[in-house]
Design an enzyme around this catalytic site. Structure first.
Site, PDB file in Angstrom:
ATOM      1  N   THR A  21       0.826  -1.211   0.000  1.00 60.21           N
ATOM      2  CA  THR A  21       0.000   0.000   0.000  1.00 60.21           C
ATOM      3  C   THR A  21       0.854   1.251   0.000  1.00 60.21           C
ATOM      4  O   THR A  21       0.479   2.277  -0.575  1.00 60.21           O
ATOM      5  CB  THR A  21      -0.931  -0.014   1.238  1.00 60.21           C
ATOM      6  OG1 THR A  21      -1.841  -1.086   1.086  1.00 60.21           O
ATOM      7  CG2 THR A  21      -1.685   1.280   1.406  1.00 60.21           C
TER       8      THR A  21
ATOM      9  N   SER B 112       1.261  -7.340  -0.850  1.00 56.86           N
ATOM     10  CA  SER B 112       1.900  -8.376  -0.019  1.00 56.86           C
ATOM     11  C   SER B 112       0.971  -9.525   0.338  1.00 56.86           C
ATOM     12  O   SER B 112       1.426 -10.566   0.795  1.00 56.86           O
ATOM     13  CB  SER B 112       2.528  -7.764   1.242  1.00 56.86           C
ATOM     14  OG  SER B 112       1.585  -7.580   2.266  1.00 56.86           O
TER      15      SER B 112
ATOM     16  N   THR C  19       1.597  -4.154   4.352  1.00 58.52           N
ATOM     17  CA  THR C  19       1.376  -4.478   5.771  1.00 58.52           C
ATOM     18  C   THR C  19       0.814  -5.881   5.999  1.00 58.52           C
ATOM     19  O   THR C  19       0.987  -6.446   7.073  1.00 58.52           O
ATOM     20  CB  THR C  19       0.378  -3.483   6.418  1.00 58.52           C
ATOM     21  OG1 THR C  19      -0.864  -3.563   5.722  1.00 58.52           O
ATOM     22  CG2 THR C  19       0.895  -2.060   6.402  1.00 58.52           C
ATOM     23  N   ASP C  20       0.117  -6.415   4.982  1.00 60.31           N
ATOM     24  CA  ASP C  20      -0.622  -7.669   5.214  1.00 60.31           C
ATOM     25  C   ASP C  20       0.261  -8.831   5.652  1.00 60.31           C
ATOM     26  O   ASP C  20      -0.145  -9.645   6.490  1.00 60.31           O
ATOM     27  CB  ASP C  20      -1.414  -8.064   3.962  1.00 60.31           C
ATOM     28  CG  ASP C  20      -2.633  -7.165   3.757  1.00 60.31           C
ATOM     29  OD1 ASP C  20      -3.021  -6.472   4.710  1.00 60.31           O
ATOM     30  OD2 ASP C  20      -3.197  -7.174   2.648  1.00 60.31           O
TER      31      ASP C  20
HETATM   32  N1  ASP Z   1      -2.719  -5.326   0.725  1.00 59.06           N
HETATM   33  C1  ASP Z   1      -1.690  -4.386   1.083  1.00 59.06           C
HETATM   34  C2  ASP Z   1      -0.366  -5.130   1.136  1.00 59.06           C
HETATM   35  O1  ASP Z   1      -0.140  -5.828   2.076  1.00 59.06           O
HETATM   36  C3  ASP Z   1      -2.005  -3.779   2.387  1.00 59.06           C
HETATM   37  C4  ASP Z   1      -0.988  -2.797   2.904  1.00 59.06           C
HETATM   38  O2  ASP Z   1       0.151  -2.704   2.481  1.00 59.06           O
HETATM   39  O3  ASP Z   1      -1.367  -2.069   3.854  1.00 59.06           O
HETATM   40  O4  ASP Z   1       0.421  -5.008   0.229  1.00 59.06           O
END
Ligand code: ASP
Length: 326
Positions: free
Chosen positions: A13, A63, A96-97
């Site tokens: 993200t 991610s 973050t995932d």
């Molecule tokens: N779906 C995103 C990822 O993990 C979520 C994020 O980065 O906050 O790449």
């Protein structure tokens, strides 16, 4: 000698964009290159001080879709850069995932000697780069402050001014900017106005438990390990399906992590199927689905299923993969 700080881009993200600056959820992750991301942070030069910036796009992925191929590529680049005498540390921009899994993976496979005096800091964001108030730039600046701090070492995650170790970090919120937690251990520290305040000492890099050679790690086929959860009405159906499924490209099932209830307890019907799987040569490891705390022996000792002390189900899976690989 001019020291370098290396940035490795993995997507997420933090590199995401939405059609509208007001949209913080309807975006596509992994759209902006790491160079462009860094160029958009006006005070980065000041934060870097006398460090030269080096950047490299290792992957560009949401991610949630992170794969072993991404991890292999990342681990090799991390080791390459850490081995250079003029590199002070690394910052990895990541979604973050699954950041907790990547951080833990790196903490296990990067040789202890390379982490003994250098930090690998994973930075992320809960809002896309296109947001009218993105959190990525602040998080990157905090990661820079952390990586450049005297004595910093080991693998850590920084988000919303809070520093977590690879061992304890867990994503606990789907939306809040401060989306991470370190459970009972608590955060290892905070970054306040570019200054790191530690709450306990730097991660003990010598505690890395599954030393594995880079050659082994880079080998083509990693053992397939899945996670099953115990819950009300759990049966053995999923385990039996996994054991009897026709082999795909992912290879035969080699291990199972059970996210047990409470102190790692398992529904009796699921337990029967797990013992059948174990008899077929599948290594079964117990964990707990509780977000905080860890399995307290001896309640689950002596019944044939081991556990990795203090590891969440997703991290126990990584530990088991590396154990089977080694
Ligand atoms: N779906 C995103 C990822 O993990 C979520 C994020 O980065 O906050 O790449």
């Amino acid at each position: 000698m001019t020291k370098k700080l290396v940035f490795l881009g993995m997507g997420g993200t933090i590199a995401g964009t939405a059609a509208s600056a007001a949209d913080n959820v309807g975006y596509r992750a992994a759209q902006v290159g790491v160079d462009q991301l860094l160029q958009a942070i006006p005070t980065l030069g000041t934060a870097l001080g006398c460090h030269e910036l080096v950047s490299e796009q290792v992957a560009q992925v949401d991610s949630k879709d992170m794969a072993f191929t991404h991890w292999k590529a990342l681990a090799l680049r991390v080791c390459h850069h850490l081995a250079q005498a003029d590199v002070s540390g690394l910052v990895i921009t990541h979604g973050t995932d699954t950041i907790e899994e990547t951080a833990f993976f790196l903490s296990q496979v990067v040789p202890t000697a390379l982490l003994a005096s250098k930090a690998v800091v994973l930075a992320c964001a809960m809002r896309p780069a296109s947001s009218m108030s993105p959190d990525g730039p602040r998080n990157v600046l905090d990661a820079v402050a952390l990586a450049c701090t005297e004595g910093a070492k080991g693998v850590m995650v920084v988000c919303a001014g809070t520093i977590h170790t690879a061992q304890h970090v867990q994503k606990i919120h789907p939306y809040r900017l401060d989306a991470f937690d370190s459970g009972d251990a608590g955060p290892i520290g905070y970054v306040e106005e570019g200054v790191v305040r530690l709450t306990y000492p730097w991660p003990k890099t010598e505690d890395v438990r599954r030393p594995i050679t880079l050659e082994k790690m880079a080998q083509a086929a990693w053992p397939r390990v899945e996670i099953v959860t115990s819950y009300v009405g759990a049966s053995g159906a999923i385990v039996r399906a996994l054991c009897s499924a026709p082999q795909g490209s992912e290879g035969p099932l080699r291990g199972l992590v059970v996210a047990g209830t409470g102190n790692g307890t398992i529904h009796a019907d699921l337990d029967v199927a797990l013992r059948e799987a174990q008899a077929m040569g599948v290594k079964v490891v117990r964990s707990t689905r509780c977000a905080w705390g860890q399995i307290v022996p001896p309640s689950v000792l002596g019944d044939g299923f081991s556990h990795f002390e203090g590891l969440s189900p997703v991290k126990a899976r990584i530990a088991l993969i590396l154990e089977l690989l080694a």
